[in-house]
Design an enzyme around this catalytic site. Structure first.
Site, PDB file in Angstrom:
ATOM      1  N   ASP A  58      24.427  20.574  15.562  1.00 43.71           N
ATOM      2  CA  ASP A  58      24.540  19.690  14.402  1.00 43.71           C
ATOM      3  C   ASP A  58      24.165  20.463  13.151  1.00 43.71           C
ATOM      4  OD1 ASP A  58      23.115  16.715  16.022  1.00 43.71           O
ATOM      5  OD2 ASP A  58      25.023  17.750  16.275  1.00 43.71           O
TER       6      ASP A  58
ATOM      7  N   HIS B 255      29.796  14.561  11.745  1.00 37.96           N
ATOM      8  CA  HIS B 255      28.385  14.173  11.743  1.00 37.96           C
ATOM      9  C   HIS B 255      28.135  13.160  10.624  1.00 37.96           C
ATOM     10  CE1 HIS B 255      24.379  14.454  13.186  1.00 37.96           C
ATOM     11  NE2 HIS B 255      23.874  15.115  12.163  1.00 37.96           N
TER      12      HIS B 255
ATOM     13  N   HIS C  49      23.335  11.251   5.496  1.00 40.11           N
ATOM     14  CA  HIS C  49      22.480  11.467   6.669  1.00 40.11           C
ATOM     15  C   HIS C  49      21.449  10.346   6.741  1.00 40.11           C
ATOM     16  CE1 HIS C  49      20.136  13.545   9.746  1.00 40.11           C
ATOM     17  NE2 HIS C  49      21.221  14.259   9.938  1.00 40.11           N
TER      18      HIS C  49
ATOM     19  N   HIS D 190      20.692  22.713  16.930  1.00 42.40           N
ATOM     20  CA  HIS D 190      20.921  22.526  15.497  1.00 42.40           C
ATOM     21  C   HIS D 190      21.197  23.864  14.812  1.00 42.40           C
ATOM     22  CE1 HIS D 190      18.696  18.913  16.710  1.00 42.40           C
ATOM     23  NE2 HIS D 190      19.326  18.312  15.711  1.00 42.40           N
TER      24      HIS D 190
END
Length: 270
Positions: A63, A115, A119, A209
């Protein structure tokens, strides 16, 4: 003419008991009507955590939502180790700001998933805002990569049934993970390697990540790859992993937990 009906005492008692039971059942249902859950055969779309397979294959996923110093070293390690398949989940704002790194991911042949845009936790948004976030990210990633994404990893891994349903309506499969490397805590290279290698299993989706807050992933990755290969594992993209296999999803659980603020690119396969 008089007609007399004679009822057997035992039968009469039996009928009375049945009637009382029926009345009692109706009363309970009425009193508890607000607390009764109706179970349906189709509970809706599932978030995918792993697949059911006996083959020693898994997906490394990364990610990424911010920063520009960690992604390229990770891509370099994957290429140096001959890992040809992995999946990177990219946030839309990051992709817009770093088209050169996105191109490097694509040129290496790795899969790209969404994604999202902001966020934030989508489970806290309205239906309209959820759709807006997914659609905005879809438009951006399609423009930057030239290909429409079909996989979605939600920011912070946060979702509820509404989010899963809306994502599914928009053509996305929601991808979670079964092994969390916890690299976002920067626990040390050896700990990251041990966590992944000890928990990895056939059909696994591994969370890693590549945002700037993860400082040890690129150092742990070579050992992760070597040790998994030594155990007989090969690597696949998430799409390859879930194609033609029995998907292990989660339809009922609403996952609302927040890993780090950083996110990473999607998995690859060899």
């Amino acid at each position: 003419m008089n007609v007399f009906y004679v009822l057997n005492g035992k039968k009469l008692k039996h009928y009375l008991i049945m009637m009382l039971a029926a009345v009692f059942t109706v009363g309970v249902i009425y009193a508890e009507r607000g607390n009764i859950t109706v179970f349906k055969a189709d509970e809706g779309p599932a978030a995918i955590y792993k697949v059911d397979t006996d083959q020693k294959v898994l997906a490394l996923t990364f990610d990424i939502s911010w920063g520009e110093t960690r992604a390229e070293p990770i891509i370099d390690v994957l290429q140096q180790k001959g890992v040809k398949k992995a999946t990177f989940f990219l946030s839309a704002p990051w992709s817009e700001a770093h088209p050169d790194i996105v191109k490097k991911i694509m040129d290496a042949g790795y899969e790209i998933g969404s994604h999202g845009h902001k966020h934030d936790n989508y489970s806290q948004m309205t239906d309209e805002e959820i759709r807006k976030q997914i659609r905005t990210a879809h438009t951006v990633l399609s423009q930057v990569t030239g290909k429409a994404p079909t996989l979605l990893r939600l920011p912070n891994g946060d979702f509820d049934k509404r989010v899963l349903k809306i994502a599914n309506e928009l053509g996305y499969k929601t991808i979670q993970w079964d092994t969390d490397s916890k690299d976002w805590t920067n626990p040390g290279v050896d700990r990251i390697v041990s966590t992944v290698v000890s928990r990895a299993h056939p059909g696994d989706i591994v969370l890693l990540h590549a945002s700037d807050s993860v400082k040890q992933t690129h150092e742990a990755l070579p050992a992760i790859i070597d040790e998994l290969r030594a155990k007989g594992y090969s690597f696949a993209t998430v799409t390859e992993l879930i194609t033609g296999t029995d998907v292990k999803g989660n339809k009922a659980q609403e996952q609302q937990k927040a890993p780090p603020t950083s996110t990473a690119p999607a998995p690859s396969t060899t």
